[in-house]
Design a protein around this motif. Sequence first.
Motif, PDB file in Angstrom:
ATOM      1  N   VAL A  36      45.845  35.824  44.929  1.00 23.53           N
ATOM      2  CA  VAL A  36      45.076  35.050  45.903  1.00 23.53           C
ATOM      3  C   VAL A  36      43.806  35.813  46.275  1.00 23.53           C
ATOM      4  O   VAL A  36      43.867  36.969  46.684  1.00 23.53           O
ATOM      5  CB  VAL A  36      45.922  34.782  47.171  1.00 23.53           C
ATOM      6  N   GLY A  37      42.663  35.146  46.114  1.00 25.19           N
ATOM      7  CA  GLY A  37      41.385  35.804  46.330  1.00 25.19           C
ATOM      8  C   GLY A  37      41.198  36.367  47.728  1.00 25.19           C
ATOM      9  O   GLY A  37      40.587  37.415  47.912  1.00 25.19           O
ATOM     10  N   ALA A  38      41.756  35.682  48.734  1.00 29.07           N
ATOM     11  CA  ALA A  38      41.568  36.119  50.114  1.00 29.07           C
ATOM     12  C   ALA A  38      42.167  37.500  50.351  1.00 29.07           C
ATOM     13  O   ALA A  38      41.814  38.178  51.316  1.00 29.07           O
ATOM     14  CB  ALA A  38      42.215  35.113  51.067  1.00 29.07           C
ATOM     15  N   LEU A  39      43.083  37.909  49.486  1.00 29.34           N
ATOM     16  CA  LEU A  39      43.766  39.183  49.714  1.00 29.34           C
ATOM     17  C   LEU A  39      43.104  40.348  48.988  1.00 29.34           C
ATOM     18  O   LEU A  39      43.517  41.494  49.147  1.00 29.34           O
ATOM     19  CB  LEU A  39      45.234  39.079  49.276  1.00 29.34           C
ATOM     20  N   TYR A  40      42.071  40.070  48.184  1.00 29.66           N
ATOM     21  CA  TYR A  40      41.448  41.146  47.392  1.00 29.66           C
ATOM     22  C   TYR A  40      41.000  42.353  48.218  1.00 29.66           C
ATOM     23  O   TYR A  40      41.117  43.484  47.755  1.00 29.66           O
ATOM     24  CB  TYR A  40      40.268  40.607  46.576  1.00 29.66           C
ATOM     25  N   PRO A  41      40.479  42.152  49.435  1.00 32.41           N
ATOM     26  CA  PRO A  41      39.998  43.335  50.165  1.00 32.41           C
ATOM     27  C   PRO A  41      41.022  44.459  50.235  1.00 32.41           C
ATOM     28  O   PRO A  41      40.649  45.628  50.215  1.00 32.41           O
ATOM     29  CB  PRO A  41      39.672  42.791  51.553  1.00 32.41           C
ATOM     30  N   THR A  42      42.314  44.141  50.354  1.00 34.77           N
ATOM     31  CA  THR A  42      43.294  45.226  50.434  1.00 34.77           C
ATOM     32  C   THR A  42      44.207  45.310  49.224  1.00 34.77           C
ATOM     33  O   THR A  42      44.965  46.254  49.095  1.00 34.77           O
ATOM     34  CB  THR A  42      44.205  45.082  51.680  1.00 34.77           C
ATOM     35  N   THR A  43      44.182  44.314  48.337  1.00 35.74           N
ATOM     36  CA  THR A  43      45.157  44.345  47.244  1.00 35.74           C
ATOM     37  C   THR A  43      44.523  44.451  45.864  1.00 35.74           C
ATOM     38  O   THR A  43      45.232  44.537  44.874  1.00 35.74           O
ATOM     39  CB  THR A  43      46.040  43.081  47.240  1.00 35.74           C
ATOM     40  N   ASP A  44      43.191  44.410  45.799  1.00 38.60           N
ATOM     41  CA  ASP A  44      42.567  44.486  44.485  1.00 38.60           C
ATOM     42  C   ASP A  44      42.553  45.941  44.024  1.00 38.60           C
ATOM     43  O   ASP A  44      42.025  46.813  44.710  1.00 38.60           O
ATOM     44  CB  ASP A  44      41.133  43.941  44.572  1.00 38.60           C
ATOM     45  N   VAL A  45      43.178  46.198  42.874  1.00 41.15           N
ATOM     46  CA  VAL A  45      43.206  47.558  42.344  1.00 41.15           C
ATOM     47  C   VAL A  45      42.488  47.596  40.999  1.00 41.15           C
ATOM     48  O   VAL A  45      42.101  46.548  40.468  1.00 41.15           O
ATOM     49  CB  VAL A  45      44.657  48.051  42.185  1.00 41.15           C
ATOM     50  N   ILE A  46      42.326  48.796  40.450  1.00 39.16           N
ATOM     51  CA  ILE A  46      41.547  48.916  39.212  1.00 39.16           C
ATOM     52  C   ILE A  46      42.083  47.976  38.139  1.00 39.16           C
ATOM     53  O   ILE A  46      41.331  47.251  37.493  1.00 39.16           O
ATOM     54  CB  ILE A  46      41.563  50.371  38.703  1.00 39.16           C
ATOM     55  N   ASP A  47      43.412  47.960  37.983  1.00 40.43           N
ATOM     56  CA  ASP A  47      44.002  47.186  36.892  1.00 40.43           C
ATOM     57  C   ASP A  47      43.779  45.679  37.040  1.00 40.43           C
ATOM     58  O   ASP A  47      43.488  44.996  36.062  1.00 40.43           O
ATOM     59  CB  ASP A  47      45.496  47.488  36.793  1.00 40.43           C
ATOM     60  N   THR A  48      43.913  45.165  38.273  1.00 42.61           N
ATOM     61  CA  THR A  48      43.703  43.731  38.452  1.00 42.61           C
ATOM     62  C   THR A  48      42.211  43.398  38.326  1.00 42.61           C
ATOM     63  O   THR A  48      41.841  42.343  37.824  1.00 42.61           O
ATOM     64  CB  THR A  48      44.207  43.250  39.835  1.00 42.61           C
ATOM     65  N   TYR A  49      41.365  44.316  38.762  1.00 43.65           N
ATOM     66  CA  TYR A  49      39.920  44.100  38.678  1.00 43.65           C
ATOM     67  C   TYR A  49      39.475  43.996  37.225  1.00 43.65           C
ATOM     68  O   TYR A  49      38.727  43.097  36.841  1.00 43.65           O
ATOM     69  CB  TYR A  49      39.209  45.262  39.382  1.00 43.65           C
ATOM     70  N   PHE A  82      41.326  43.240  34.715  1.00 44.50           N
ATOM     71  CA  PHE A  82      41.884  42.011  34.155  1.00 44.50           C
ATOM     72  C   PHE A  82      40.996  40.813  34.471  1.00 44.50           C
ATOM     73  O   PHE A  82      40.676  40.011  33.603  1.00 44.50           O
ATOM     74  CB  PHE A  82      43.297  41.795  34.707  1.00 44.50           C
ATOM     75  N   ARG A  83      40.572  40.702  35.724  1.00 42.77           N
ATOM     76  CA  ARG A  83      39.752  39.548  36.091  1.00 42.77           C
ATOM     77  C   ARG A  83      38.383  39.596  35.449  1.00 42.77           C
ATOM     78  O   ARG A  83      37.850  38.590  35.000  1.00 42.77           O
ATOM     79  CB  ARG A  83      39.623  39.447  37.613  1.00 42.77           C
ATOM     80  N   ALA A  84      37.805  40.824  35.417  1.00 43.54           N
ATOM     81  CA  ALA A  84      36.494  40.950  34.793  1.00 43.54           C
ATOM     82  C   ALA A  84      36.559  40.508  33.336  1.00 43.54           C
ATOM     83  O   ALA A  84      35.630  39.902  32.804  1.00 43.54           O
ATOM     84  CB  ALA A  84      35.997  42.390  34.892  1.00 43.54           C
TER      85      ALA A  84
END
Lengths: 316, 303
Positions: free
Chosen positions: A257-270, A272-274
């Motif tokens: 969920v995008g709203a949670l990125y401020p605290t849950t986005d980590v290198i690996d998920t970033y 992946f999305r990129a």
Amino acid sequence: MSIGIMSKQKNGKRKKRGSFKDNLQLLSMALPTILLLAVFNYAPMFGLVLAFKDYKVTDGIFGSPWAGFKNFEFFLKSQDAWRITRNTLGLNFLFIIVGIICGVIFALIMFEVKRARQVKVYQTISILPSFLSWVAVGYIVYALLDPTKGILNQIIEFFGGKGISWYSEPQYWPVILLISKTWQGVGLGSIIYYAALMGVDQELFEAAEIDGANKLQRTWYISLPQLVPIIIIMGLLDVGKIFRADFGLFYNVTRNVGALYPTTDVIDTYVFRALMNQGNIGMSSAVGLFQSVVCFITLMVTNSIVNKISPDNALF
Amino acid sequence: MNKKSSAMGAIQKKKEKTSIWVHLFFIIFAIICIVPFVTVISASFSNESDLAMYGFSVLPKKVDLTAYAYLFKNPKMIVDAYIVTIIITAVGTFLGVLFMSMAAYCLARSNFRYTRALTFFIFFPTLFSGGMVPSYIINTQYLHLTDTLLALILPTLINVFHIIMLRTFFKQLPESLFEAAKVDGASEYYIFFKIALPLSKPVIATVAFLGALTKWNEWYNAMLYIREDSLVPLQYMLQRMMMNIQTLLDSMQYAPGMVDITSLPGENLRMAMLVVAIGPMMLFFPFFQKYFTRGMTVGAVKG
């Protein structure tokens, strides 16, 4: 957790070299593993040059034009760099500390269970969540946290509180992820400490009992000190991997969920999305290279520390 | 270590009993472990309008089989997913154990000349990895693994830590066995298949179980490489559904407007899917718990 992989040949034992034919046979047995590692592990290492390339599908990895440090600049200027590094390090650090504390306490309590049969039952139940994939854990967290139907909001509302829309409030998520991770892993994680406790010389406990030490004192002065070496080693091995986040946890439990990125986005998920959403191969591989290199350095450093403390437990 | 501890257990049994607080702790923990499962099962047996009104609960308001009826009326998706999962688990575990144990045997043999080089080659990927992006490019652009079952089998076939576990075990086998066989003119293949493997059942079982568990829970490579609906394994099917319930309804060719909108399956269907996907495994895997615990402690505690 295997230990001493690159251990040197035992001294004093002269190695007998086998015949050429034997060695050929042995090599042929290792061949499938060698080939698979070459294709799926070594080839991607060379593929890291992508970080310095302006990748074009038609030109392939090596044919694409060089881009210098452009990909890295793009990442560093994007303001995401600090956020994902902080989240990765901070959350992993939290997981390591809490994981060890809970695992040790769990093992100490398990050690107080005196019947082998009961130990087995409790262990089976506590390991049950470890059989689940993060996808399944994501479902369970969802059943608890869904804003309208979730159990947690029902409880809050029962006590007169106001339900929280969990999937749009990033500030709660470090704790939610921590609880999910602990719930899933503590049973399995405690096993190594429990095994270490089983190895403690029973006479120590008996002697302490004769001296009048109560249960708490025995735990504090005997069990815990006996666990210190393994705690340090497990901790250091985890710190060695601190730059790698558990993608499954961060992707599935947060439901991406995008709203949670401020605290849950980590290198690996970033990364992946990129790669998948933006198709930004240059930048995502630049971030990947950054992660691989930093990870390699931390592993080397922590391993050399483990090597100093307890050579038996070092990875190499 | 085992013998010693069981002897100690016998002594302890006479002397002290487990404290009631310890039992209480584990009972509470067991409830925490089990309640989420029960909630999921309860939701799957609930009516969607009950769920919308009262939310999830530990026991269903009234038992309702709509969600399961939906699932089994059009079971193609779940049957396909089971078939895919069983294939990748069976093939992946078999080949993985075979390849890894052969490589481990090779490392364990004292007459092998390239032990150091091969050990380094096998171990280095645990220290440094290319990461997701280069792997993705290579697997899709060069190996063309997109929408093949190979994408779900090959990349995770070799697990370095499992090779190390196997090697450690093979090294403990008495060298004289191998030498005697050599004197009798046995080939390395013969020694491996007829002597080393039959003696190594415990470690083989451990590695096979751990491998099977990861393959059964495979979703990551599916997410990257599988687009074709018929090749989706169970866990990836669940993941797609968590991200988007519409995927599920579409694939079941549900025609909206036919029934009352509130009884349209949603959450209950989602949870029923989870139950059908992980239920059999949750009943089956605990019997293999000892392999799991063994896998955790091998090599770490030299008791």
